[in-house]
Design a protein around this motif. Structure first.
Motif, PDB file in Angstrom:
ATOM      1  N   HIS A 230       0.856  -1.188   0.000  1.00  0.00           N
ATOM      2  CA  HIS A 230       0.000   0.000   0.000  1.00  0.00           C
ATOM      3  C   HIS A 230       0.895   1.243   0.000  1.00  0.00           C
ATOM      4  O   HIS A 230       1.974   1.237   0.602  1.00  0.00           O
ATOM      5  N   ILE A 231       0.442   2.292  -0.641  1.00  0.00           N
ATOM      6  CA  ILE A 231       1.252   3.504  -0.767  1.00  0.00           C
ATOM      7  C   ILE A 231       1.628   4.097   0.605  1.00  0.00           C
ATOM      8  O   ILE A 231       2.700   4.694   0.757  1.00  0.00           O
ATOM      9  N   ALA A 232       0.788   3.874   1.619  1.00  0.00           N
ATOM     10  CA  ALA A 232       1.121   4.380   2.967  1.00  0.00           C
ATOM     11  C   ALA A 232       2.398   3.715   3.478  1.00  0.00           C
ATOM     12  O   ALA A 232       3.199   4.340   4.193  1.00  0.00           O
ATOM     13  N   GLU A 233       2.603   2.466   3.117  1.00  0.00           N
ATOM     14  CA  GLU A 233       3.815   1.755   3.545  1.00  0.00           C
ATOM     15  C   GLU A 233       5.059   2.360   2.897  1.00  0.00           C
ATOM     16  O   GLU A 233       6.116   2.446   3.508  1.00  0.00           O
ATOM     17  N   ILE A 234       4.909   2.772   1.648  1.00  0.00           N
ATOM     18  CA  ILE A 234       6.033   3.397   0.936  1.00  0.00           C
ATOM     19  C   ILE A 234       6.325   4.770   1.547  1.00  0.00           C
ATOM     20  O   ILE A 234       7.471   5.113   1.830  1.00  0.00           O
ATOM     21  N   LEU A 235       5.259   5.529   1.770  1.00  0.00           N
ATOM     22  CA  LEU A 235       5.432   6.907   2.243  1.00  0.00           C
ATOM     23  C   LEU A 235       5.977   6.966   3.669  1.00  0.00           C
ATOM     24  O   LEU A 235       6.573   7.954   4.072  1.00  0.00           O
ATOM     25  N   ASN A 236       5.750   5.916   4.427  1.00  0.00           N
ATOM     26  CA  ASN A 236       6.249   5.904   5.810  1.00  0.00           C
ATOM     27  C   ASN A 236       7.610   5.227   5.910  1.00  0.00           C
ATOM     28  O   ASN A 236       8.118   4.988   6.992  1.00  0.00           O
ATOM     29  N   HIS A 237       8.167   4.901   4.771  1.00  0.00           N
ATOM     30  CA  HIS A 237       9.413   4.148   4.792  1.00  0.00           C
ATOM     31  C   HIS A 237      10.593   5.073   4.591  1.00  0.00           C
ATOM     32  O   HIS A 237      10.676   5.785   3.596  1.00  0.00           O
ATOM     33  N   GLN A 238      11.504   5.078   5.586  1.00  0.00           N
ATOM     34  CA  GLN A 238      12.576   6.077   5.482  1.00  0.00           C
ATOM     35  C   GLN A 238      13.988   5.540   5.525  1.00  0.00           C
ATOM     36  O   GLN A 238      14.899   6.156   5.014  1.00  0.00           O
ATOM     37  N   GLN A 239      14.164   4.369   6.168  1.00  0.00           N
ATOM     38  CA  GLN A 239      15.552   3.956   6.335  1.00  0.00           C
ATOM     39  C   GLN A 239      16.009   2.827   5.426  1.00  0.00           C
ATOM     40  O   GLN A 239      16.822   3.000   4.536  1.00  0.00           O
TER      41      GLN A 239
END
Lengths: 255, 480
Positions: A230-239
């Motif tokens: 889901h796009i939320a998983e991508i957008l919350n992914h930082q490291q």
């Protein structure tokens, strides 16, 4: 800004990490996030099957649950569109209709809210992987939101987004369609997966867990190796590295 | 043959279509081609300024016309009659066929040529004419191909023979008509043209459909590409036009807008090769124009939609733009719908005209993706009408499964009780654990079964978002 999460029944049951990612993303954008506990399901399974009275029960529950909300934000274009359908369901009931209209007016799909209301496109996310994006029908056609997800994804560091052929064609989910019309749904999802494979992407991103559950379910059944997120998983992914992250077991990341 | 195609049950038709590789490839490539051409001629054409404004105008014209249908039908009838034509209102297919049979018999006609018309397919006119000893020939190339191929049925309202390729057509021509040349379209068309030429000269009666009838001038407008309709309307002495009662426009001004919408949406053309205006002007001294004009206006169940939530289905101008973007049609083709009206508009219209007994499955043959609604040049909310059909079907109009009714009732109760929902959510992982393997369900019980026939179902998560959210909030509060 006060934001009321409408996480959807599907996310609550099967994809709670999406709800969590969405919460963290919105908090990072300085939203005061709250979760109205009365929320259950938007009623779409009943509404789309023709069971208007049963759908109305779900609708009244949701209208009441989000009564005090300033903004209602959901990780599903389809469920957001269902909220916007509520006023038509109460055409002959002025009180409920008025409340339904109020709810419809303050409801946004997640990407739409971030880009159009908050005016932010770069969330500082990083996801080094080759990916393609599934445009969900209800988000593009019923909400009319065609650009927000692409604006957000264009700022994700390391993400190589490749176009998906015939992206306008439905994936074959369609709620109860997927169980009522199995042979047709099967052909539709198979064509979708063929086009995804043609892109040679490692990851398929979408903004609606209904479509994703359908596509992922078929990919798993066929034993294919494309990851569905889901796009939320991508957008919350930082490291961490993208493909590596996608391979993690997401369950247990929560508690 | 009437509106219905075939006698097999719906899922058998679907199954057969899905296994017809050639047909499916033909559908997919036709859709891709037609979609591209339509976009170029509509949203992509700057000369139109804004396609949406045209759609709005189209919708307004159709709504206005249908809201005042009684007025415009009377006006059309009067203006057509004032020019010397005969008008007949047929409540049913039988009435229409009987009238046309009588006209033909009175003329002692043996040879009838036809231009493409879906409404004559709908009423089964060819069989009715053959029953009174007439030789009926379809002159639209696609219809001609279907007719000589043992009366194959249309699979698309604009391109009826879409399911056939040139090799198949070559073989049909060879087998049925002694054709000797190749599958080159030019050679195939030249052959058909020669055969048709004879028929045009021999025919005593010409029959056409009607794209739009202009109410104030009594004119029938035909939108065609092959030129055959002009032969049909010029050579035979007797002219019969058959129209669905909703195919009407107030004046030439509105005709202009609708023809623009139709040509561009149907085939991506700015204008078709021919737009023919046919008025029943009888000139006493004319040697080469028809001597007798008949306009048969068919209800055939259309009035059942008037004044109901389905009235906008009658706004349809038969461009097939919805068919050309439908992902269900893409995979099952036209015949699987079991109706000459296929795709989204077919799924809306067929049950209105033919009832739920025959067409009850069609409103469910849609994922409600709304590609149809987006494509419609007169803005018919097709996917919403499909939901309206489902509402009617489950509330007395059709035969919904008792198990479905029950599960929706349970859904309604569960979706209005947070505590029940939480209990179900809490219990689901344990209840489904016998079916769960590595976090997926491959063979689900009960209502999950059809889903897991072709895909895995995710195991319900044991994580609890509500709990996480409360703790997360508490932690944030403590940190402050």
């Amino acid at each position: 800004m006060k934001v009321s999460l409408f996480v959807t029944c599907l996310s609550e049951m099967f994809y709670p990490h999406v709800a969590k990612d969405m919460t963290e993303v919105l908090e990072r954008l300085n939203c005061d996030v709250e979760f109205p506990k009365g929320q259950i399901c938007c009623g779409q399974p009943a509404f789309n099957s023709g069971y208007l009275e049963d759908a109305k029960k779900a609708a009244k529950q949701m209208i009441t649950a989000f009564d005090g909300a300033e903004y209602v934000v959901t990780p599903s274009g389809s469920c957001a569109a269902m909220f916007k359908e509520y006023p038509s369901m109460f055409a002959d009931d002025a009180t409920w209709k008025q409340q339904a209209e109020a709810l419809a007016d303050k409801t946004y799909e997640l990407c739409q809210f971030i880009v159009n209301v908050l005016g932010v496109e770069d969330l500082g996310a990083s996801f080094p992987a080759k990916a393609t994006y599934h445009t969900s029908c209800h988000m593009t056609r019923l909400l009319g939101e065609t650009e927000a997800p692409f604006k957000l994804l264009s700022h994700v560091k390391g993400l190589e987004l490749v176009p998906l052929k015939n992206n306008y064609d439905c994936c074959g989910f369609g709620g109860t369609f997927s169980v009522k019309m199995v042979p047709i749904s099967e052909q539709m999802v198979d064509e979708k997966i063929r086009h995804v494979e043609e892109t040679e992407a490692e990851v398929l991103i979408g903004a609606d867990n209904g479509c994703l559950m359908n596509i992922q379910g078929r990919i798993n059944r066929q034993g294919k190796r494309i990851k569905v997120l889901h796009i939320a998983e991508i957008l919350n992914h930082q490291q961490k590295g993208g493909a590596e992250y996608a391979n993690e077991n997401r369950d247990g990341a929560l508690l | 043959m009437p509106m219905k195609i075939g006698t097999e049950p719906f899922f058998e038709r679907v199954d057969r279509s899905i296994h017809d590789d050639f047909m499916r490839q033909a559908m997919a490539s036709a859709q891709d081609r037609l979609r591209g051409r339509k976009l170029e001629a509509t949203v992509g054409d700057d000369s139109l300024i804004d396609w949406e404004l045209w759609r709005n105008a189209g919708e307004e014209i159709r709504r206005h016309t249908l809201e005042n249908l009684d007025f415009y039908l009377e006006q059309l009838s009067e203006s057509y009659a004032a020019r010397g034509g005969h008008v007949f209102f047929a409540a049913t297919a039988e009435e229409a066929n009987r009238y046309i049979q009588e006209v033909v018999q009175k003329k002692q006609a043996k040879h009838v040529v036809k231009a493409k018309s879906m409404v004559t397919e709908e009423i089964g006119l060819n069989e009715a004419l053959e029953a009174v000893g007439c030789d009926v020939l379809e002159s639209d190339l696609a219809e001609y191909i279907l007719q000589i191929d043992d009366h194959d049925r249309p699979s698309h309202i604009v391109v009826p023979s879409l399911h056939k390729n040139k090799e198949q057509i070559r073989d049909t021509f060879r087998e049925k008509r002694g054709y000797t040349k190749s599958e080159k379209p030019e050679e195939l068309a030249a052959f058909a043209r020669e055969e048709l030429r004879e028929a045009f000269l021999k025919a005593e009666v010409g029959i056409t459909g009607c794209n739009f009838a202009v109410a104030d001038s009594g004119t029938v407008a035909l939108v065609t590409n092959e030129g055959n309709a002009n032969m049909v309307t010029t050579l035979p002495d007797t002219q019969i036009t058959v129209m669905g009662m909703e195919r009407i426009v107030p004046s030439w001004e509105e005709l202009d807008v609708l023809v623009t919408l139709l040509c561009r949406s149907a085939v991506g053309q700015k204008l078709t090769t021919y737009v023919t205006g046919l008025s029943p002007d009888l000139e006493a001294d004319s040697v080469d124009s028809p001597k007798d004009y008949h306009l048969v206006i068919v209800d055939g169940g259309r009035s059942k939609a008037l004044g109901t939530e389905f009235q906008s289905a009658l706004h349809c101008i038969r461009c097939a733009a919805c068919v050309n973007v439908c992902p269900v049609y893409r995979h099952i083709g036209g015949h699987a719908y079991g109706s000459i009206y296929q795709g989204p508009i077919g799924a809306v219209l067929s049950p209105i005209l033919g009832g739920y007994e025959e067409y009850g499955e069609l409103p469910y043959a849609s994922s409600l993706c709304a590609a149809c609604t987006e494509a419609c040049p007169v803005k018919i909310p097709l996917h919403e009408l499909l939901i309206k059909h489902r509402q009617r079907y489950v509330s007395g109009g059709g035969h919904p499964k008792a198990s479905e009714k029950l599960s929706m009732k349970v859904f309604g109760i569960g979706a209005s009780s947070p505590s029940l929902f939480q209990m179900a959510k809490g219990m689901a992982p344990a209840m489904l654990s016998p079916f769960t393997k590595e976090k997926r369900i491959e063979k689900g019980p009960g209502p999950m079964k059809p889903w897991t026939e072709i895909r895995d179902f995710p195991a319900p998560s044991r994580d609890n978002f509500r709990k996480w959210f409360d703790e997360h909030k508490k932690k944030a509060g403590d940190d402050q």
